[in-house]
Write a protein that holds these residues in place. Structure first.
Motif, PDB file in Angstrom:
ATOM      1  N   PRO A  10     -26.423 -32.239   7.051  1.00 42.04           N
ATOM      2  CA  PRO A  10     -25.154 -31.988   6.374  1.00 42.04           C
ATOM      3  C   PRO A  10     -24.068 -31.726   7.418  1.00 42.04           C
ATOM      4  O   PRO A  10     -24.358 -31.209   8.492  1.00 42.04           O
ATOM      5  N   MET A  12     -21.323 -30.035   9.615  1.00 43.79           N
ATOM      6  CA  MET A  12     -21.081 -28.639   9.970  1.00 43.79           C
ATOM      7  C   MET A  12     -19.728 -28.202   9.416  1.00 43.79           C
ATOM      8  O   MET A  12     -18.754 -28.941   9.508  1.00 43.79           O
ATOM      9  N   PRO A  13     -19.650 -27.014   8.811  1.00 43.91           N
ATOM     10  CA  PRO A  13     -18.363 -26.524   8.308  1.00 43.91           C
ATOM     11  C   PRO A  13     -17.338 -26.435   9.442  1.00 43.91           C
ATOM     12  O   PRO A  13     -17.673 -26.025  10.551  1.00 43.91           O
ATOM     13  N   ALA A  37     -20.539 -19.746   5.506  1.00 40.76           N
ATOM     14  CA  ALA A  37     -20.845 -21.176   5.423  1.00 40.76           C
ATOM     15  C   ALA A  37     -21.612 -21.636   6.661  1.00 40.76           C
ATOM     16  O   ALA A  37     -22.543 -22.444   6.561  1.00 40.76           O
ATOM     17  N   LEU A  38     -21.234 -21.114   7.826  1.00 42.79           N
ATOM     18  CA  LEU A  38     -21.951 -21.468   9.057  1.00 42.79           C
ATOM     19  C   LEU A  38     -23.394 -20.969   9.013  1.00 42.79           C
ATOM     20  O   LEU A  38     -24.308 -21.674   9.431  1.00 42.79           O
ATOM     21  N   TRP A  41     -25.347 -23.227   6.753  1.00 50.11           N
ATOM     22  CA  TRP A  41     -25.553 -24.523   7.414  1.00 50.11           C
ATOM     23  C   TRP A  41     -26.654 -24.420   8.469  1.00 50.11           C
ATOM     24  O   TRP A  41     -27.530 -25.276   8.545  1.00 50.11           O
ATOM     25  N   GLU A  42     -26.625 -23.350   9.272  1.00 43.20           N
ATOM     26  CA  GLU A  42     -27.649 -23.160  10.305  1.00 43.20           C
ATOM     27  C   GLU A  42     -29.038 -23.035   9.678  1.00 43.20           C
ATOM     28  O   GLU A  42     -30.014 -23.573  10.196  1.00 43.20           O
ATOM     29  N   VAL A  44     -30.051 -24.302   6.802  1.00 44.85           N
ATOM     30  CA  VAL A  44     -30.448 -25.621   6.296  1.00 44.85           C
ATOM     31  C   VAL A  44     -30.932 -26.516   7.435  1.00 44.85           C
ATOM     32  O   VAL A  44     -31.991 -27.142   7.349  1.00 44.85           O
ATOM     33  N   VAL A  45     -30.163 -26.567   8.523  1.00 47.42           N
ATOM     34  CA  VAL A  45     -30.525 -27.417   9.664  1.00 47.42           C
ATOM     35  C   VAL A  45     -31.835 -26.937  10.290  1.00 47.42           C
ATOM     36  O   VAL A  45     -32.693 -27.746  10.654  1.00 47.42           O
TER      37      VAL A  45
END
Length: 56
Positions: A10, A12-13, A37-38, A41-42, A44-45
């Motif tokens: 996805p 990155m914000p 949000a970061l 995202w981290e 998920v990754v």
């Protein structure tokens, strides 16, 4: 021969997506939303990376 894996991460914000710039104070609600949000995202990754690692 190595197996090639294509993974779509996805995006990155980005600060600009939250209306942030260099003048935005650190404790502002927008900065807090961006930080959250970061973190998501981290997570998920990292989860994607772990799943790929288990398949090898």
């Amino acid at each position: 021969m190595s197996e090639r894996v294509v993974v779509h991460l996805p995006p990155m914000p980005q600060p600009k997506d939250f209306g942030l710039d260099a003048k935005t104070p650190a404790g502002s609600p927008a900065a807090d939303r961006y930080e959250k949000a970061l973190e998501v995202w981290e997570r998920v990754v990292d989860g994607i990376a772990r799943r790929i690692g288990k398949k090898r």
